[in-house]
Scaffold this motif. Structure first.
Motif, PDB file in Angstrom:
ATOM      1  N   SER A 190      69.893   5.450   1.790  1.00 48.99           N
ATOM      2  CA  SER A 190      68.626   4.716   1.782  1.00 48.99           C
ATOM      3  C   SER A 190      68.030   4.709   3.186  1.00 48.99           C
ATOM      4  O   SER A 190      68.590   5.294   4.117  1.00 48.99           O
ATOM      5  CB  SER A 190      68.858   3.282   1.303  1.00 48.99           C
ATOM      6  OG  SER A 190      69.578   2.546   2.279  1.00 48.99           O
TER       7      SER A 190
ATOM      8  N   ASP B  93      64.568   1.647  -2.502  1.00 54.01           N
ATOM      9  CA  ASP B  93      63.565   2.694  -2.328  1.00 54.01           C
ATOM     10  C   ASP B  93      62.159   2.138  -2.476  1.00 54.01           C
ATOM     11  O   ASP B  93      61.238   2.546  -1.758  1.00 54.01           O
ATOM     12  CB  ASP B  93      63.796   3.827  -3.333  1.00 54.01           C
ATOM     13  CG  ASP B  93      65.053   4.621  -3.025  1.00 54.01           C
ATOM     14  OD1 ASP B  93      65.562   4.509  -1.897  1.00 54.01           O
ATOM     15  OD2 ASP B  93      65.537   5.338  -3.923  1.00 54.01           O
TER      16      ASP B  93
ATOM     17  N   GLN C  49      59.304   2.083   0.408  1.00 50.32           N
ATOM     18  CA  GLN C  49      57.979   2.658   0.176  1.00 50.32           C
ATOM     19  C   GLN C  49      56.886   1.671   0.560  1.00 50.32           C
ATOM     20  O   GLN C  49      55.868   2.047   1.155  1.00 50.32           O
ATOM     21  CB  GLN C  49      57.839   3.067  -1.287  1.00 50.32           C
ATOM     22  CG  GLN C  49      56.516   3.750  -1.602  1.00 50.32           C
ATOM     23  CD  GLN C  49      56.429   4.183  -3.067  1.00 50.32           C
ATOM     24  OE1 GLN C  49      57.253   3.793  -3.891  1.00 50.32           O
ATOM     25  NE2 GLN C  49      55.435   4.973  -3.385  1.00 50.32           N
TER      26      GLN C  49
END
Length: 371
Positions: free
Chosen positions: A30, A179, A183
């Motif tokens: 990640s 994620d 973002q």
């Protein structure tokens, strides 16, 4: 746009021994900057240079901690702070504050100036108390982190006040959202600037010269490219290689950015093409004026025939030297890609105008003339 970079932490300290290895594997892939563990979980973690380790616990758990991999100690509550401080031995110190009411809020605010990091664990999805906590930390060295109740919080939390929290913490029960949170943080680092129509008054071959292709570690969208120009007054939006080519595969990571003397414009800094290299930062720019930060993978310089495109917006003139080939595209004022060899005097292109005057890429207040 936030000038600071918001950190992303993953807290797996609440997981069982059986569940820890899978969570650590997920975290390694990640975009987190720090991993929060219990001391007993350290044995399962293989060091990774880009991820810092924080250990959370009470004073008795951390009293004998002697592990060079640990960069931050976090008291699991304000009541444990003094004992954990004694175990920190000069390492950065944090405290997790669970906030359910005014008393908890006031106690968390009192930590400002006493610790390096305050992790604010609110029981409700509200940003007003976070604003108060951020205000109390102003003027101190304390960084405020918000523990997320869900990934949906990330979009609103990252924009609280002008700077937002220093970081966001994703808990073990929401690791699947890492994620999405990453973002949202990337979107917060984007900026928007005005793009303007430029009327071409000169378009002609100028002979051979060295041009650079900027290869990045991102994939460009259909409406993206880079702002490239010969003067510090601005440049033209040169399209990425994402549009149809009959003789070769597309290079959706590349902008054929023009002659090596050219500027590539970012949100704050402007770089010569020859200054860009692997690991440097630049900006992808969309037709609607969105600037997003990208990493440069390499710059490929070759001798090629060049074409000069000169255009103006009002009394401001800009120009760009690009490889003289139809498969190089520039963005029209309508946001459509145009083959370079189709550009004529009178053609309207999309570009960006700034106040001229730069030194090593940074805007300076001085009179400057460029021809």
């Amino acid at each position: 746009m936030n000038e600071m970079t918001t950190e992303l932490w993953a807290d797996v300290s609440g997981l069982s021994t059986a569940d820890t290895p899978a969570a650590l594997a997920h975290a390694r892939n990640s975009e987190i900057t720090t991993l929060v563990l219990r001391q007993a979980q350290l044995a399962d973690w293989e060091p990774l240079e880009r991820i810092r380790i924080a250990v959370v616990g009470n004073a008795s758990e951390l009293a004998l901690l002697d592990d060079q991999r640990v960069g931050v100690l976090i008291a699991e509550s304000p009541a444990e702070l003094d004992g954990v401080r004694a175990a920190a031995l000069g390492r950065p110190l944090g405290v997790r504050c669970e906030i359910a009411d005014a008393a908890g809020m006031n106690l968390a605010a009192e930590m400002s100036g006493k610790v390096d990091v305050v992790i604010a664990a609110f029981v409700d999805e509200t940003n007003i108390p976070l604003e108060l906590l951020l205000a109390s930390a102003q003027g101190t060295t304390t960084k405020v982190f918000k523990e997320l109740l869900s990934s949906a919080e990330a979009v609103s939390v990252a924009g609280v006040l002008e700077s937002g929290p220093a970081g966001l913490v994703v808990r073990a029960d929401h690791l699947s959202d890492l994620d999405r949170v990453a973002q949202a943080l990337r979107a917060g680092r984007e900026d928007r600037k005005e793009l303007v129509p430029l009327e071409v008054y000169r378009a002609e071959p100028v002979g051979m010269g060295y041009r650079g292709c900027i290869d990045t570690t991102t994939l460009f969208g259909d409406d993206e490219g880079m702002i490239v120009g010969s003067t510090s007054a601005g440049g033209i939006l040169v399209c990425a290689e994402v549009h149809y080519l009959p003789y070769m595969n597309l290079r959706p990571f590349r902008v054929n950015a023009g002659a090596v003397h050219s500027y590539v414009f970012g949100t704050e800094r402007t770089a010569y093409i020859t200054d860009l290299a692997a690991g440097e930062r630049s900006h992808a720019v969309s037709a609607n004026g969105r600037f997003r930060e990208v990493s440069v993978g390499r710059v490929k310089v070759e001798l090629r025939p060049l074409r000069l495109i000169a255009a103006r917006h009002g009394d401001v003139e800009v120009n760009v030297f690009l490889q003289d080939d139809w498969h190089v595209r520039v963005m029209s004022a309508e946001g459509k890609p145009l083959n370079l060899t189709e550009v004529r005097p009178g053609t309207k292109l999309l570009g960006h105008i700034v106040e001229p005057g730069r030194h090593v890429g940074i805007k300076v207040a001085e009179q400057i003339s460029e021809f």
